[in-house]
Design a protein around this motif. Structure first.
Motif, PDB file in Angstrom:
ATOM      1  N   VAL A  24       0.832  -1.214   0.000  1.00 23.09           N
ATOM      2  CA  VAL A  24       0.000   0.000   0.000  1.00 23.09           C
ATOM      3  C   VAL A  24       0.858   1.253   0.000  1.00 23.09           C
ATOM      4  O   VAL A  24       0.511   2.248  -0.646  1.00 23.09           O
ATOM      5  CB  VAL A  24      -0.963  -0.018   1.203  1.00 23.09           C
ATOM      6  CG1 VAL A  24      -1.626   1.343   1.401  1.00 23.09           C
ATOM      7  CG2 VAL A  24      -2.035  -1.081   1.010  1.00 23.09           C
ATOM      8  N   ALA A  38       0.592   3.973  -2.801  1.00 24.22           N
ATOM      9  CA  ALA A  38       0.255   5.363  -2.472  1.00 24.22           C
ATOM     10  C   ALA A  38       1.192   6.328  -3.182  1.00 24.22           C
ATOM     11  O   ALA A  38       0.764   7.383  -3.673  1.00 24.22           O
ATOM     12  CB  ALA A  38       0.322   5.565  -0.955  1.00 24.22           C
ATOM     13  N   ARG A  66      -5.046   3.047  -6.280  1.00 21.65           N
ATOM     14  CA  ARG A  66      -5.935   2.496  -5.268  1.00 21.65           C
ATOM     15  C   ARG A  66      -7.135   1.871  -5.975  1.00 21.65           C
ATOM     16  O   ARG A  66      -7.349   2.114  -7.165  1.00 21.65           O
ATOM     17  CB  ARG A  66      -6.400   3.592  -4.299  1.00 21.65           C
ATOM     18  CG  ARG A  66      -7.150   4.739  -4.975  1.00 21.65           C
ATOM     19  CD  ARG A  66      -7.573   5.786  -3.974  1.00 21.65           C
ATOM     20  NE  ARG A  66      -8.250   6.912  -4.607  1.00 21.65           N
ATOM     21  CZ  ARG A  66      -9.531   6.937  -4.935  1.00 21.65           C
ATOM     22  NH1 ARG A  66     -10.298   5.865  -4.685  1.00 21.65           N
ATOM     23  NH2 ARG A  66     -10.072   7.994  -5.491  1.00 21.65           N
ATOM     24  N   THR A 116      -2.558  -4.018  -6.290  1.00 22.58           N
ATOM     25  CA  THR A 116      -3.572  -3.298  -5.520  1.00 22.58           C
ATOM     26  C   THR A 116      -4.476  -4.271  -4.779  1.00 22.58           C
ATOM     27  O   THR A 116      -4.825  -4.051  -3.608  1.00 22.58           O
ATOM     28  CB  THR A 116      -4.410  -2.403  -6.449  1.00 22.58           C
ATOM     29  OG1 THR A 116      -3.542  -1.577  -7.227  1.00 22.58           O
ATOM     30  CG2 THR A 116      -5.347  -1.520  -5.648  1.00 22.58           C
ATOM     31  N   TYR A 121      -4.151  -3.900  -0.598  1.00 20.67           N
ATOM     32  CA  TYR A 121      -5.293  -3.468   0.207  1.00 20.67           C
ATOM     33  C   TYR A 121      -6.028  -4.660   0.820  1.00 20.67           C
ATOM     34  O   TYR A 121      -6.502  -4.585   1.961  1.00 20.67           O
ATOM     35  CB  TYR A 121      -6.252  -2.638  -0.651  1.00 20.67           C
ATOM     36  CG  TYR A 121      -5.770  -1.225  -0.885  1.00 20.67           C
ATOM     37  CD1 TYR A 121      -6.118  -0.203  -0.007  1.00 20.67           C
ATOM     38  CD2 TYR A 121      -4.962  -0.910  -1.971  1.00 20.67           C
ATOM     39  CE1 TYR A 121      -5.680   1.095  -0.209  1.00 20.67           C
ATOM     40  CE2 TYR A 121      -4.507   0.384  -2.182  1.00 20.67           C
ATOM     41  CZ  TYR A 121      -4.874   1.379  -1.298  1.00 20.67           C
ATOM     42  OH  TYR A 121      -4.423   2.660  -1.486  1.00 20.67           O
TER      43      TYR A 121
END
Length: 296
Positions: A50, A54, A59, A181, A185
């Motif tokens: 993540v 970022a 995301r 992703t 997440y």
């Protein structure tokens, strides 16, 4: 299946195999229980990805993407918690054999039901070879009470189902969501949920040292963030059955590392099982068949 996808699946299986030795060392050095190791594995692996995502401003986008992330989070937490709980109440032998060995069988069953046709001989052969090799590799279970054995079997089947569903889910891409992703997440949320579920039932405190911090970073990076990202990416151009057969490289790699680094000895049946397991992976990689979309 493309050769590139097959290589990704193979690398993922080998990376997973490093998790056993790393997790064992972390338990000894950091004083963590097996469920806590599983939770930190997901949490740290997801967090590392993540952070990278970022920086790249990536995301999940859209409701479908977030629903997939939540599904991956739940399945990953169930798989990790069930497997390590099975190891705790039963044995590594039973847990490995049933949890990892049941996944390709469950995928075959779901595939047969959804496509309404029996799997072909070329599909079944590497699965049977892989399970035979796995059984020889891990050996016979040690003597224990019937209750603990049944509990271990039940938890291992739950773990196997969790991994099979993760594989089937990964076969269906979602717009606005790539593999890194999904893993980042999904595992961050799954690890957080698992830590909250464990609460005070497990020893979550880590004896901090350079060694324990290094082991945590290694566990979160190689057998988690890297391995699962490659696995989900390889699934794009692979059948779910092939992916779960190649995943059998995990216990093989763990065995090789245990022999090389921990001084464990490999018996003749286990050596034969290792060869048979490798043959099943090669056989699975040679298959060329239409990819099946499985409803989930």
């Amino acid at each position: 299946m493309s050769s590139r996808s097959f290589v990704m699946l193979v690398v993922a299986g080998v990376c997973w195999g490093t998790g056993g030795v790393t997790g064992r060392a972390l338990s000894e050095v950091g004083g963590l229980s097996a469920p806590a190791v599983a939770a930190y594995r997901l949490l740290i692996g997801g967090a590392l990805l993540v952070v990278v995502l970022a920086v790249r401003r990536r995301r999940p986008r859209g409701g479908a993407a977030w629903r997939r992330v939540l599904a991956v989070a739940g399945l990953a937490a169930v798989f990790q918690a069930s497997y390590f709980s099975a190891v705790a109440v039963s044995s590594v032998t039973i847990s490995t054999l049933i949890a990892i060995g049941s996944a390709p069988l469950l995928v075959l069953a779901v595939d047969a039901v959804t496509t309404r046709r029996l799997p072909e001989r070329a599909t079944i052969r590497p699965v049977l070879l892989g399970l035979t090799g796995l059984a020889l590799l891990v050996g016979a279970p040690t003597g224990q009470s019937l209750g603990r054995t049944l509990a271990g079997v039940g938890l291992s089947l739950v773990a196997g189902a969790g991994f099979a569903l993760l594989t089937l889910l990964g076969r269906r891409p979602v717009d606005g969501l790539d593999e890194a992703t999904t893993t980042g997440y999904g595992f961050l949320l799954g690890g957080t949920g698992l830590l909250l579920a464990l609460g005070t039932s497990a020893d979550l405190g880590v004896r901090l040292s350079l060694t324990s911090l290094g082991l945590l970073a290694l566990l979160g990076t190689v057998p988690t963030a890297l391995a699962y990202t490659l696995y989900f990416r390889g699934l794009r151009s692979s059948t779910a059955v092939t992916a779960t057969v190649v995943a059998l490289l995990e216990p093989l790699t763990a065995t090789v590392l245990a022999v090389a680094l921990l001084g464990e000895r490999l018996s003749v049946p286990a050596a034969v099982g290792a060869v048979v397991l490798l043959i099943s992976v090669v056989d699975s990689g040679r298959r060329r068949e239409p990819l099946t979309t499985v409803a989930t």
